[in-house]
Write an enzyme that holds these catalytic residues in place. Structure first.
Site, short mmCIF file in Angstrom:
data_model
loop_
_atom_site.label_atom_id
_atom_site.label_comp_id
_atom_site.label_asym_id
_atom_site.label_seq_id
_atom_site.Cartn_x
_atom_site.Cartn_y
_atom_site.Cartn_z
N GLY A 242 14.77 22.66 5.02
CA GLY A 242 14.47 21.39 4.36
C GLY A 242 15.73 20.76 3.79
O GLY A 242 16.05 19.62 4.08
N ILE A 469 11.14 27.73 2.14
CA ILE A 469 11.79 26.86 3.12
C ILE A 469 12.84 27.63 3.93
O ILE A 469 13.79 27.05 4.46
CB ILE A 469 12.38 25.60 2.46
CG1 ILE A 469 13.50 25.93 1.45
CG2 ILE A 469 11.30 24.84 1.74
CD1 ILE A 469 14.18 24.68 0.87
N ILE A 617 19.73 38.69 -9.94
CA ILE A 617 19.51 38.42 -8.52
C ILE A 617 18.25 39.18 -8.11
O ILE A 617 18.23 40.40 -8.07
CB ILE A 617 20.73 38.85 -7.69
CG1 ILE A 617 22.00 38.10 -8.17
CG2 ILE A 617 20.49 38.58 -6.21
CD1 ILE A 617 21.91 36.57 -8.13
N LYS A 621 19.40 40.81 -0.97
CA LYS A 621 19.49 40.60 0.47
C LYS A 621 19.25 39.12 0.81
O LYS A 621 20.05 38.49 1.51
CB LYS A 621 18.46 41.47 1.18
CG LYS A 621 18.75 41.70 2.63
CD LYS A 621 17.88 42.81 3.17
CE LYS A 621 18.43 43.35 4.46
NZ LYS A 621 17.73 44.56 4.89
N GLN A 626 21.15 33.28 1.35
CA GLN A 626 21.21 31.91 0.83
C GLN A 626 22.65 31.47 0.65
O GLN A 626 23.02 30.36 1.00
CB GLN A 626 20.48 31.84 -0.52
CG GLN A 626 18.98 31.72 -0.38
CD GLN A 626 18.63 30.44 0.32
OE1 GLN A 626 18.82 29.36 -0.20
NE2 GLN A 626 18.13 30.55 1.52
N VAL A 691 20.61 30.32 -6.70
CA VAL A 691 21.87 30.55 -5.97
C VAL A 691 21.98 29.70 -4.72
O VAL A 691 23.08 29.51 -4.19
CB VAL A 691 22.04 32.03 -5.54
CG1 VAL A 691 22.27 32.92 -6.74
CG2 VAL A 691 20.88 32.52 -4.71
N GLY A 692 20.86 29.17 -4.26
CA GLY A 692 20.83 28.52 -2.95
C GLY A 692 21.70 27.28 -2.87
O GLY A 692 22.15 26.89 -1.79
N GLU A 693 21.92 26.65 -4.01
CA GLU A 693 22.79 25.47 -4.01
C GLU A 693 24.17 25.77 -4.57
O GLU A 693 25.16 25.15 -4.17
CB GLU A 693 22.11 24.33 -4.77
CG GLU A 693 20.82 23.91 -4.08
CD GLU A 693 20.17 22.67 -4.65
OE1 GLU A 693 19.47 21.99 -3.91
OE2 GLU A 693 20.34 22.39 -5.86
#
Ligand code: MOS
Length: 733
Positions: A242, A469, A617, A621, A626, A691-693
């Site tokens: 996404g 996503i 976290i 994994k 990410q 953390v993804g961004e």
């Protein structure tokens, strides 16, 4: 449940399941091609007809006439829907008025018709027979040209900030930088196109779709169609990427619903790849001016960041100055966002809106400034670290281990071996350089609800409208419930992405992981209370472990507790004014080694490392996945990605995956990710953050700085393609 800080000890802190590297529980479905994506719900509607969207052929203007007669006569055609016969469409919260154009056209490839036919091929062929005549109007498509007309964005809560006297402090600073950087329009370019299957039963509509925010989508679809929200169900359990492009209701969902109503059949529509980039949202281009003034010892006394971007009328700016308000100390400071009206497609969020392009500029500026000061760029950043919000020094960061990330990264990456003089290191025909940049992204917490059932067989089922996503939501939610209830992971089933379930935070702005699991935590607390109550003990005395409850000297298996009747816990986690008391952000350091071909200017990334400080976290994994995905996207931003604007006709020329370049495996070397061990007691009972961004913010600047270190050529306009390097390369004369 209202979250009170700091988070005290709770069952999550046992870390028997949470915090352990865990394979994705949805992995087998993905690997065997059996995960039910929206366009593939043959099980739900084997007789679905196919819709094909006609995109506007002008960027701005008016439809003079639409002739659908030939299309309607074409083989297999069931219906042709345009604004003229769609009925009155309401306005959603997120710009749904743009989704079906006519008579006015606001941007290129805006949907103007959907043709529904028995087969995809018939719908596509008939779409080619729809004759639309336009009256073209002049539009504004050039950000640089529109910059002088840019104004203060109306919708932005805080367009400007100012502390102290920037102008004077900058004037008086002995070492100064005043530089302008540009970032281009970018497209999310996710694998799965926007896709929807729509079914009507009486006045009730169900859409199987690919959408990050189930509740936003459901409500906006209801508003647009003039239905009570209760009459719309939105189902989005699997999403093939996404990156912000599926935060909102898009044209394919509306067109599927309208097409299904007109054809009296279930209808599915996937946005054709070739119209995705102009039809949907994109990350807008920016022009960013940064000024930094410092004393000779490197202390920043003045820092200013201004950003210009464009959007359709009544739109929103790219908030590219966001990190500059928080990342570095400095007594005198200002930031400003300016918005120009452009008639390009709608500008909106793409992975880390604000910081992603903002850090692309700020972190080159920091590198340039360090060089002017004769300082190591890591030492310069650490010297200007702050523990409080520099604009509001009474507000501390909940946790900030920025300097530690930089130091650990420097040691791990071998920063000491870097030659600070650019253009000095050769490896055959390659010029080799190292670059560093900060990573920074804010951490938002959003209220989120869930329901957890313990059935009579002792199985735990979690239900929430949260989405996955590609991030790993299924797995961290299962880990959370398993930890809270003391059952093995295999005993938990997670059901996501259905508006029939409690409303979650959804997937956006890297808030999903922490916020949605906190909602599951709240529901699990309710379920624990129900279990304890049935046993006649207090929840605080009950220990949930090994599939059983221990309390009052006895141990009762959960299956026995629920044997008589299923138990259910449902709750929402809320945060009140937590964000006023603490600034929550995530931090890190990005390290990159590049090699630049001394003769052609071709850049190859050789090594990458990210060190992240981002709370607990939950699943190392999937969190690592990410971050390496985000680092990959950062390389794309640095070297490849750019929607090229046709300035005459007002559209993105390279609107497919052949000409919009993103990195492939061959472009990406080995990547390392280190997470600092931490648990943020202020973020939620999960003590986690996003953390993804964070993983994308700063990467492109680290690449740019490495290129400078390799070649001595400073490029301030992304992407850093070889044409911008070659004429200035040391050997080019
Ligand atoms: Mo993110 S750009 O909020 O999906």
């Amino acid at each position: 449940m209202k979250f009170t800080t700091p988070a005290t000890r709770n069952p999550i802190d046992q870390l028997k399941i949470v915090g352990r590297p865990t394979d994705r529980i949805d992995g087998p479905l993905k690997c065997t091609g059996t995960a039910p994506y929206a366009y593939e719900r043959h099980d739900i509607a084997p007789n679905a007809a196919h819709g094909y969207i006609v995109g506007a052929a002008v960027a701005k203007g008016r439809i003079v006439s639409v002739d659908t007669a030939a299309a309607k006569r074409a083989p297999g055609v069931l219906a042709v829907v345009t604004a003229a016969n769609a009925g009155k469409l309401g306005k959603g919260k997120f710009n749904t008025a743009h989704l079906l154009g006519g008579p006015n056209i606001e941007h290129y490839h805006q949907a103007v018709a959907v043709v529904v036919a028995e087969t995809f091929e018939q719908a596509r062929a008939a779409a080619g027979l729809v004759r639309v005549r336009y009256e073209k109007k002049p539009g504004r498509y050039d950000l640089a040209a529109a910059k002088p007309t840019a104004g203060v964005p109306k919708k932005e809560e805080k367009p400007d900030t100012s502390v102290g006297d920037f102008a004077r402090a900058f004037e008086e600073a002995p070492v100064r930088l005043d530089a302008t950087y540009t970032t281009p329009d970018q497209s999310h370019a996710m694998m799965e196109p926007h896709a929807t299957l729509a079914l009507w039963e009486g006045g009730k509509l169900t859409v199987y779709t690919s959408n990050q925010m189930v509740d936003w989508g459901r409500k906006d679809l209801a508003r647009t169609l003039g239905l009570p929200p209760a009459n719309v169900r939105l189902v989005s359990p699997f999403i093939g990427g996404g990156f912000g492009g599926k935060l909102f209701l898009r044209a394919e969902a509306l067109c599927a619903a309208l097409g299904a109503r007109a054809a009296r059949r279930p209808v599915k529509v996937a946005l054709q790849r070739a119209i995705m980039m102009n039809n949907t949202t994109h990350r807008p281009a920016t022009i960013q001016r940064i000024r930094i003034g410092a004393a000779r010892d490197g202390k920043i006394s003045a820092i200013a960041h201004e950003s210009w971007s464009g959007d359709l009328p009544d739109g929103q700016p790219e908030t590219a100055v966001q990190q500059t308000r928080l990342l570095y100390a400095g007594a005198h400071r200002m930031t400003a966002l300016r918005l120009a009206t452009l008639d390009l497609p709608e500008a909106n969020a793409m992975r880390a809106p604000g910081e992603a392009p903002g850090m692309m500029a700020l972190e080159i500026a920091m590198d340039e400034m360090a060089e002017k000061l004769g300082m190591d760029p890591i030492a310069f950043r650490i010297l200007n670290d702050t523990k409080v919000d520099p604009e509001k020094p009474v507000r501390p960061f909940s946790e900030r281990r920025f300097a530690e990330c930089l130091r650990l990264g420097a040691d791990t990456f071998g920063w000491k071996k870097r030659n600070p003089r650019p253009g000095q290191v050769r490896d055959g025909r390659w010029l080799v350089g190292l670059g560093v940049a900060a990573a920074f992204r804010n951490n938002l917490v959003m209220k989120s609800a869930a329901r957890v059932r313990l059935d009579r067989a002792g199985k735990v089922t979690v239900e929430t409208d949260m989405t996955d996503i590609g991030t790993g939501s299924y797995t961290i939610i299962a880990q959370t419930a398993a930890e809270m209830l003391g059952v093995p992971l295999e005993r938990v089933e997670v059901r996501l992405g259905d508006s029939d379930f409690p409303i979650s935070a959804g997937s956006g702005g890297q808030w999903g992981g922490n916020s949605s699991t906190a909602g599951v935590y709240a529901a699990c607390v309710k379920l624990r209370e129900a279990v304890a109550q049935r046993l006649g003990v207090a929840e605080s005395e009950a220990v949930f472990a090994d599939g059983a409850v221990r309390a009052g000297g006895r141990t009762v298996p959960l299956v026995q507790v629920a044997a008589g009747a299923e138990l259910v816990g449902e709750d929402i986690m809320e945060y009140g004014d937590l964000d006023k008391k603490f600034q929550q952000s995530t931090f890190g350091g990005h390290f990159v080694e590049v090699a630049v071909d001394a003769y052609t200017g071709e850049t190859r990334v050789r090594r990458m490392l990210a060190v992240c400080s981002a709370g607990r976290i939950l699943n190392p994994k999937s969190a690592r996945s990410q971050v390496i995905g985000a680092m990959t996207m950062g390389v794309g931003a640095a070297l490849m990605e750019e929607l090229v604007v046709d300035q005459r006709h007002g559209f993105f020329v390279n609107h497919d995956l052949a000409s919009y370049e993103v990195p492939v495996h061959a472009d990406i070397p080995h990547q390392d990710v280190i997470f600092l061990e931490e648990a943020d007691p202020v973020s939620s009972p999960m003590k986690a953050k996003g953390v993804g961004e964070l993983g994308i913010c700063g990467v492109a600047a680290a690449v740019a700085n490495a290129i400078y270190n390799a070649t001595g050529v400073r490029v301030r306009d992304y992407p850093i393609t070889l044409d911008k390097l070659i004429a200035k390369m040391p050997l080019s004369s």
